[in-house]
Each structure stands twice: as C-alpha cells, then as structure tokens.
Design an enzyme around this catalytic site. Structure first.
Site, PDB file in Angstrom:
ATOM      1  N   HIS B  69     -11.191  11.823  12.290  1.00 19.98           N
ATOM      2  CA  HIS B  69      -9.813  11.363  12.395  1.00 19.98           C
ATOM      3  C   HIS B  69      -8.945  12.344  13.191  1.00 19.98           C
ATOM      4  O   HIS B  69      -8.079  11.940  13.973  1.00 19.98           O
ATOM      5  CB  HIS B  69      -9.260  11.146  10.984  1.00 19.98           C
ATOM      6  CG  HIS B  69      -7.792  10.910  10.931  1.00 19.98           C
ATOM      7  ND1 HIS B  69      -6.911  11.826  10.400  1.00 19.98           N
ATOM      8  CD2 HIS B  69      -7.029   9.865  11.343  1.00 19.98           C
ATOM      9  CE1 HIS B  69      -5.684  11.349  10.483  1.00 19.98           C
ATOM     10  NE2 HIS B  69      -5.725  10.177  11.052  1.00 19.98           N
ATOM     11  N   GLU B  72      -9.559  11.657  16.716  1.00 19.93           N
ATOM     12  CA  GLU B  72      -8.830  10.447  17.129  1.00 19.93           C
ATOM     13  C   GLU B  72      -7.400  10.812  17.562  1.00 19.93           C
ATOM     14  O   GLU B  72      -6.909  10.358  18.592  1.00 19.93           O
ATOM     15  CB  GLU B  72      -8.819   9.439  15.977  1.00 19.93           C
ATOM     16  CG  GLU B  72      -8.017   8.185  16.244  1.00 19.93           C
ATOM     17  CD  GLU B  72      -7.093   7.857  15.077  1.00 19.93           C
ATOM     18  OE1 GLU B  72      -5.866   7.934  15.266  1.00 19.93           O
ATOM     19  OE2 GLU B  72      -7.603   7.539  13.977  1.00 19.93           O
ATOM     20  N   HIS B  73      -6.740  11.658  16.790  1.00 20.96           N
ATOM     21  CA  HIS B  73      -5.390  12.098  17.183  1.00 20.96           C
ATOM     22  C   HIS B  73      -5.424  12.875  18.501  1.00 20.96           C
ATOM     23  O   HIS B  73      -4.559  12.713  19.352  1.00 20.96           O
ATOM     24  CB  HIS B  73      -4.795  12.999  16.095  1.00 20.96           C
ATOM     25  CG  HIS B  73      -4.180  12.245  14.958  1.00 20.96           C
ATOM     26  ND1 HIS B  73      -2.907  12.504  14.481  1.00 20.96           N
ATOM     27  CD2 HIS B  73      -4.656  11.237  14.192  1.00 20.96           C
ATOM     28  CE1 HIS B  73      -2.639  11.701  13.473  1.00 20.96           C
ATOM     29  NE2 HIS B  73      -3.682  10.919  13.265  1.00 20.96           N
ATOM     30  N   GLU B 149       0.320  13.774   7.313  1.00 23.61           N
ATOM     31  CA  GLU B 149      -0.148  12.399   7.117  1.00 23.61           C
ATOM     32  C   GLU B 149      -0.840  12.264   5.762  1.00 23.61           C
ATOM     33  O   GLU B 149      -0.604  11.321   5.016  1.00 23.61           O
ATOM     34  CB  GLU B 149      -1.105  12.004   8.256  1.00 23.61           C
ATOM     35  CG  GLU B 149      -1.593  10.563   8.158  1.00 23.61           C
ATOM     36  CD  GLU B 149      -2.520  10.179   9.304  1.00 23.61           C
ATOM     37  OE1 GLU B 149      -2.729  10.995  10.221  1.00 23.61           O
ATOM     38  OE2 GLU B 149      -3.041   9.045   9.269  1.00 23.61           O
TER      39      GLU B 149
END
Lengths: 431, 448
Positions: B69, B72-73, B149
């Site tokens: 993840h 992905e950022h 997040e």
C-alpha cells in the site's frame, strides 16, 4: 515532463456535455426532464420533494426522517414483508431518503415492469401504513444510529458546527432528531409529516432510460394520483451566527477531527459559480488543491483535507474538515489560518485558474455517464433552479471567468478573522 | 488511496452479461505478458483506464506489512521523466479523476477521463510501470500520510479495529490475517528501499492487467495499448505467487473486544470458506446464493425476517460471502441485538435460526425472487461502466479467466436449493471460524 506538454495543449479544449434533455409536461401539468436512452431495457426516475427536515418543529425533530424510512415498510394492504416481497418480484430498486432540505425518492425498474412498479411505488407515496410494529422497528434503528453518532467524532464535529452556525433555525438541528423527540414520535406525528412533506407543489422530477416522453407523462401522472397539491410552508432563511474562535469537544482517540469555516455564499448568488471555482482550487475534495498540497503532500499532517460550499436552500456556510493526530492540531490550525489569509489577500494565480478551468470543463461531461446518474442530475438541476440550457452553457460560463473576477470573489469569501473551529478529540496545546 | 474490500457492503451479486444488450468485451494478451480487456460502452464520451497488478498485501516480505500500500502511494511521486505529483496534475488538467487501491491480492490504478484523452493516460501509466523514481522529500512525508491514514480509517473506528482483530485470529499462517494497510509498528519503519525492492519484484507487464471501458473502438484501443505498453519488456524477476497454506483448523476461536466507543454492541462471525475457483465456480455460487437467502435483503432475508421481524430481538442481522479472493474466501454472519438482549443470547439465536434454515429447507418463492433479482441485476449492472471494468480487473487479478467472470451469473443461476443446503452445512462446523463480541466495557455497562 516535456513530452507531455504537447499533448496537453492539443487536447485542452472545453467539452460539451452531450445530453439531450426533453422537457415533458404530463397531462395533469407536472414537469419532468427526460433523457431518453434506449440501449438498456430499464428506466430510472428520481423525485425530489423540497422541504425535508427543515419543515418540522423542534419538538417533532426527526419526524420527516422517520416518516421517509417508513415509506418502504408497508403500504396499501401490504405490511413491510409483503411490500418488500412485491418489490423483489418486480426486481425494482426503490429508495427513500431525507435530509435537511428535501425528501428524495429513487426508482430503477425494468421496462417490462414499468406500470406495475409505478403502481407499487405510488402506494408507498400515497398510502403508507405506518404500522405500529414497523414504527417501533424503525424508531429503534434511528435511536441506535443516534447512539452511534454520539461516539462518532465526525458527526460530533458537524453537529457542533451546525449548532454554533444556525442557532434557533432548523438548520441547527440534527435531521435524525434527538433521542427524546424520536422516542415521542407516534403514528399521528408521522401521518402529519407525510402530509406536510409529500406534495405536488414542491416536487422536481428527472428521468432517464428506455421510455418515450409520451409514455413517461402518463406514467408520472399515474404515480401522482392522490398526492395532495400543497404541503407545509417552507421556513424562513437561516443566518450564519457562529462567532470567530475555537470550540473543543473532548473525545478519546488518537486523532482529532477539525471542522472549520465561516459564512458562505448563497446558491442563487450571481457569483456562486465563481466561488465554486475558487473552492475547487483551494480545497475541493481531490488531490492537487492548496490544502492537500500544504497539509498532506508537503507535511504529512493528514490523510485528507477538503473544503466545501455548504449552500442549502435556506442558508449557507463555507466549511472544511480533516482528521489529524492530536499532537498536530495546533500547527494545523495555524496553517489553515495562513492559507485562508493568503487566499483572501492574494487570491489565485493565472496558472491555477487556467488549470482549474481545464479540469472543471473536462470533468463536467463525465458526470452524465449512465441512466441512474442522469436521472438524478435532471431532478437536482430543477430543484436548484437551473435552466435546461445550463448543461450546454455551464462550461462557457467557467471559461469566461477572469482572474480579477475570481480574486474579487476570493477577497469577498475568505475572511481569516471570521474563522470558527470545532475540534473533537484531545488536542495537544490548545485550550 | 486505500480501499479495503472487506466488510464494506453486503455484496449480493456481481453483474456481467452474455445477453443481447451487452456491449462487446474483448480479451487479449501481448507478447510481454500484459493481459488486456476492452469493454465498449459508447453511451457517453467517457473512458475508464485501469491497470491492475497481481500483487497485494498478502505478498509482502516479513516485517514489512503495509509495503504494498505504501508503494501504491509512492507510484504518484514521479518517474525518471515526470515530477512528483505530475501524474495526477496531468489527469486533473485534462478534466479527469484518478486514484488507486490496494487489496491483499491486487493493486489497481485507474483514471476516468474524456474518451479522447485515453492515449495520454496510457503513456503515463506505461511510464510508471517501469520508471518509478522519487526522493526522500517525497517518500518520508508520505510515510506520515499512511500513518495518518491508519489513524483515520482504522484506529479511529472501533468496528474496523474489531475486524482487524477478527481476521488476525481467523488466519493462523496465511497473510490475509495481516491488515492491508499494515501494522503501525511495521509501517513506521518502512523505507524507500523496501518500496523499490517490492516494485522491482512485482511490477511489470507480465504481472498486470489493463482494462479499458467506455467510449472506445476496440481495435483502436488495442492498437494504442500495443503502442504504449507493448514495448515494455517483461520483468524477469516476477515469480509465481507463493503463499503459506493454512494448517488444519481444529479449534474455533473467540474474540472479545471492549471499547467505550461502541455504540451498538454486536456479534460477528467469520468462517473460512472456499473462494471462486477458475473453471469450477459452483461451490462459490452456492455460497453466494446462501448469503443472498440468509442476508441479501434487510426485510425478507431469513435472518432479518426471523430475528428482526418475527422475534424482535435484533436491530439487524446479516450474512455475506466474500469469494472473490485468490486463496481463501470468507463467509460472514452477524447480529446486532436490540437493547436488553445480551450478546450471548443473540449469538445463540443466530445459530438457532441458521440451523433451522438448514433443517427446514428453502422457501421456493424466496428462492425464485432471489434468482429473478440476480437476472435483473445483470441489466442494471450494464449502466455502471466502472463497476464492470472493476469486475474484470478483480477477477483476472485473482486468477479467474474472462470466461469465469462472464459465467458468474450463469453459475449462480444454475444453483439448486439442494446445492445451497449442502454448501450451508459448513456453517454448523465452527472449527474453521472466529466469533467476536464487540461491546462497551463491562464497568461502563454497570454504571449506566
């Protein structure tokens, strides 16, 4: 980087939404905006009844919300189970919802079952049962939701902001009501709310899909048979009252939710669209806004931050939200004040304006991407008072905005001295 | 940027089409291994462009939970020829929207733009498939962003923390028990090097699926795809997916979580279940029907009708099946009791109603209505271009074929009541399951 520049310029022209809206006047005189689209055998119809929770009195708070949730819980000679069973037999998708300004109804049904579905939906609108057991069930759901809301920092922040902003006006209230008012709502109150909220004089209707104008006119009249002409009067406008400053709502958790803002701009203000453009540069809910760049990308202070023009039928505010670590709240508030002041003082740059114009004019046609979304846009355009032609000229209106016009509006809208903050959490260093 | 597919909604059915109204779907594979799906839908001048990588959080090395993840950022932080953030700026300047999502099994990137801007999207997406490049000024603050997040979407939501604890208890060895976003202590020490290693090991055309949906001519779209993606060499580092296997589950697990932020206490159960398997979706289809019958409607489904309407002991009761997973599926049951009913009593009632359903059999009228709705959902689904694109992307990412994806509705349609009851027997065996009670602290209960 360079190889993209050429493409960029080549394709950066404003698009028009290719939407062909047919205005339909039904035999009984209702207006419907239709976008006929025959390739998939189903129809989408959306209804917006203006008024919503703002219609009810303080001691009946939550009546319209509970009433709307009960429309699908029994009608005519069908109880809740029978009504849902019939909906399933038709494979129809019906939804009923309410907010502070409206009650909304949305129906999606197969062309082959159009008439049967309309008859079924009509019963829910004209002859809902409000059975005692159904009331008890739905009331318990609302009360449970209210309990959860008490523990949800975003909801607490929004409520505190609304209370400070709108004082005694219905806009200050929670549309679900309070535990006390909801517990006291009985069948008579719900029948009243139904009589007050569902009426011909306040409805806006949009449709899209596999149906002709003529068929639609007949069908909509059939749907409205028995719906009264008028409902309860719409209340007065709300003034924005919150004083500048900070309100802390203590709440246990690793993060704080911060709600911030001040007075806004009315949705019928001639400069509303200009304000919309300015906010898209400043805080519109996506990457690349000033707030996202400053707080997320450069400093990692939040996962997301956005600002929005909350312009309702009866009043307005300009607000934003973010979540951040309790330790960061102080610096976040400082940065927000700085960004706010900079926008009011210096406005946007010519480059920012050009970029947002390209974005907004390019993005607009993408909204019209299916029968469901088109029907919903058709109803809401009428509700918000737009002309049919707006679809075709909206991008031109954005393109002709000048830097001076935009920055005059920014100076008018952004007032760092007026900012009101609600912090829900355990912020460090604030009191 | 982060989408956990778990628990988001009760997924009832997915819709695909083999019907007369269907717009054409084309599937092909380039020499470098890139799979391509093109779905023509010419109603609006819009196109969705998606690239899916067959890699996700379940493929992370030890001590690096969250790296899929995080990467992905970082995919938005520039390439050798594009500045940080430029990708999204170009999409935005062209009126489009872009985003990305990570799951256990896949990582997806998508843009939604006016149809005439498809080529630009391909050019940029092909670029970052092979040329990712960023500096500390980008990755270090982004690590704070993913920690924020986690704070916002997980640690501030007691229900999400409860789910995290449930999954950690359900899976003994398989990485579906590790949260997609990662454990906080792992995330806090992720580095650029780990992200680039993960990128080098898993990204490339031979581990990707390109899905294009919307107002395109299939041949033109394929020609553009060949032009922009065809030249990227296959990544030789990409190896077949190898993941741990669950050992036999011999003991049911129970999780109790107390938190003052709980508004409505509830009981949740997750069973390990078979996932959809390529060429053999029958068992998964039966579980999908089982979930629809038990929990597909908030009024007429078996659990709601019995527990909420007839007995009045539930505020709500649910069942759902998550079968679109590479290695293991999950079947979920749950009940939120009305005030005054304990979680133990609620759980017992839930178990009793499930057992009675399996014993008494299926109401043929309900069975027919559910099938009718599934067939109708095929038509309504045609209105949702992005949803259709997503179904192909997810399906191909987890090892299904286009035929499996398109045959899913037919597979559900072919399920008989006997199939459902046979599949449902697994709900009576709790050894491969976890049951959780989420409640307010007992002391708080007493003082109220």
């Amino acid at each position: 980087m360079k190889r993209f520049v050429a493409l960029f310029i080549l394709i950066a022209f404003p698009l028009r939404a290719e939407v062909d809206i047919t205005p339909v006047t039904t035999p009984s005189g209702l207006t419907v905006w239709l976008v006929e689209e025959r390739s998939i055998p189903f129809v989408a119809i959306d209804l917006i009844f203006a008024g919503g929770a703002s219609l009810e009195s303080d001691d009946q708070a939550g009546a319209v919300n509970l009433m709307a949730s009960l429309l699908s819980q029994g009608a005519g000679d069908m109880d809740a189970q029978a009504f849902a069973t019939r909906t399933e037999e038709l494979a129809a998708r019906l939804s009923f919802s309410s907010g502070r300004d409206s009650v909304s109804v949305s129906a999606r049904f197969l062309t082959e079952d159009a008439e049967a579905t309309i008859d079924h939906l009509r019963l829910a609108l004209v002859d809902p049962r409000f059975d005692e057991d159904a009331i008890a069930r739905e009331r318990a759901q609302v009360l449970a939701q209210l309990r959860r809301d008490q523990l949800e920092p975003n909801t607490l922040a929004s409520r505190a902001f609304a209370r400070a902003a709108f004082g005694e006006h219905p806009y200050a209230r929670e549309t679900n009501g309070t535990a006390d008012t909801v517990a006291a709502l009985d069948r008579a109150a719900l029948l009243d709310a139904h009589r007050g909220a569902i009426a011909r004089d306040r409805v806006y209707i949009g449709a899209a899909g596999d149906i002709s104008a003529e068929e639609l006119g007949v069908l909509v009249d059939r749907l409205f048979e028995g719906i009264p002409e008028t409902g309860w009067p719409i209340p007065e406008r709300a003034e924005f009252l919150a004083e500048p400053g900070l309100e802390i709502v203590p709440f246990d958790g690793p993060q704080s939710v911060v709600a911030f803002g001040h007075d806004g701009i009315a949705r019928d203000d001639p400069e509303f669209l200009t304000a919309f453009v300015v906010n898209e540069i400043f805080g519109g809910g996506r990457f690349g806004t000033r707030l996202m760049r400053s707080l997320r990308e450069e400093r990692g202070l939040t996962y997301g931050i956005g600002a929005f023009l909350s312009s309702g039928a009866l009043g307005e505010s300009y607000q934003g939200r973010l979540s951040t670590d309790n330790a960061n709240v102080e610096i976040v508030i400082e940065l927000l004040r700085e960004e706010w002041a900079r926008m009011g003082r210096d406005g946007v740059t010519a480059e920012e304006l050009d970029r947002i114009k390209t974005y907004l004019t390019g993005a607009y046609p993408l909204r019209f991407d299916g029968n469901g979304s088109i029907a919903s846009i058709m109803a809401s355009m009428q509700y918000q008072g737009f002309d049919r032609d707006y679809v075709n000229i909206r991008n031109d209106l954005i393109d002709v905005l000048t830097l001076d016009e935009v920055n005059d509006l920014a100076a008018r809208l952004f007032d760092p001295e007026a900012l009101f903050f609600v912090v829900v959490g355990q912020p460090v260093g604030l009191n | 940027m982060f989408v956990s597919r778990l628990f988001s909604t009760l997924v009832f059915v997915v819709s695909f089409t083999t019907m007369a109204h269907a717009s054409p779907v084309t599937h092909t594979t380039l020499d470098n291994g890139l799979e391509i799906v093109v779905i023509e839908d010419r109603r609006a001048p819009v196109v969705v462009h998606m690239v899916w990588y067959r890699v996700g959080a379940a493929d992370e090395p030890p001590l690096q939970s969250g790296i899929a993840h995080f990467l992905e950022h970082l995919m938005f932080k520039g390439t050798e020829t594009m500045a940080p953030g430029e990708f999204s700026s170009v999409v935005e300047a062209n009126g489009g929207r872009d985003n990305a999502f990570t799951s256990w099994d896949y990582t997806g990137y998508f843009q939604r733009v006016a149809a005439d801007r498809l080529e630009l999207m391909m050019e940029m997406e092909a670029d970052r498939m092979q040329n990712l490049s960023f500096t500390e000024a980008e990755w270090l603050p982004e690590r704070d962003v993913i920690l924020e997040e986690r704070g916002q979407v997980l640690e501030s939501r007691v229900g999400a923390q409860f789910n995290e604890a449930m999954l950690a208890a359900l899976f003994k060895e398989h990485p579906y028990g590790v949260p997609i976003i990662g454990w906080r202590h792992d995330m806090a020490v992720l580095t650029d090097e780990m992200a680039m290693d993960f990128y080098a090991a898993h990204y490339g055309p031979n581990n990707a699926i390109l899905v294009i949906a919307g107002d395109v001519d299939t041949d033109e779209a394929l020609a553009l795809a060949r032009q922009h993606y065809g030249a990227i060499p296959a990544n030789p580092a990409i190896a077949p997916v190898e993941r741990p296997t669950e050992p036999p589950h011999l003991a049911e697990r129970r999780v109790v979580m107390e938190d003052a932020r709980v508004g409505n206490p509830y009981v949740s159960r997750i069973y390990l279940a078979p996932p959809r398997r390529s060429g053999d979706q029958g068992e998964a289809a039966a579980l999908q029907m089982l979930a629809a019958l038990l929990g597909g409607s908030s009024t007429t489904s078996v659990l709601e009708r019995r527990l909420t309407f007839d007995e009045g002991i539930a505020l709500s009761a649910w069942a759902s099946y998550m079968g679109t997973m590479r290695d293991y599926g999950m079947f979920m049951l749950g009940i939120t009791p009305v005030e005054g009913v304990s979680l133990s009593d609620a759980e017992a009632a839930l178990d009793r109603v499930v057992a009675e359903f399996l014993e008494e059999g299926i109401d043929p009228e309900q069975f027919e209505r559910v099938r009718h709705q599934i067939r109708a959902s095929e038509i309504f689904g045609l209105d949702d271009m992005q949803g259709r694109a997503r179904q192909y992307g997810v399906g191909l990412s987890i090892g299904l074929t286009v035929e499996d994806v398109e045959g899913w509705i037919d597979a559900i349609d072919a399920v008989t009541p006997e199939d459902v009851l046979a599949a449902g027997q697994m709900l009576l065996d709790k050894r491969a399951s976890v049951t959780g009670h989420l409640m307010r602290p007992q002391t708080a209960e007493l003082s109220q």
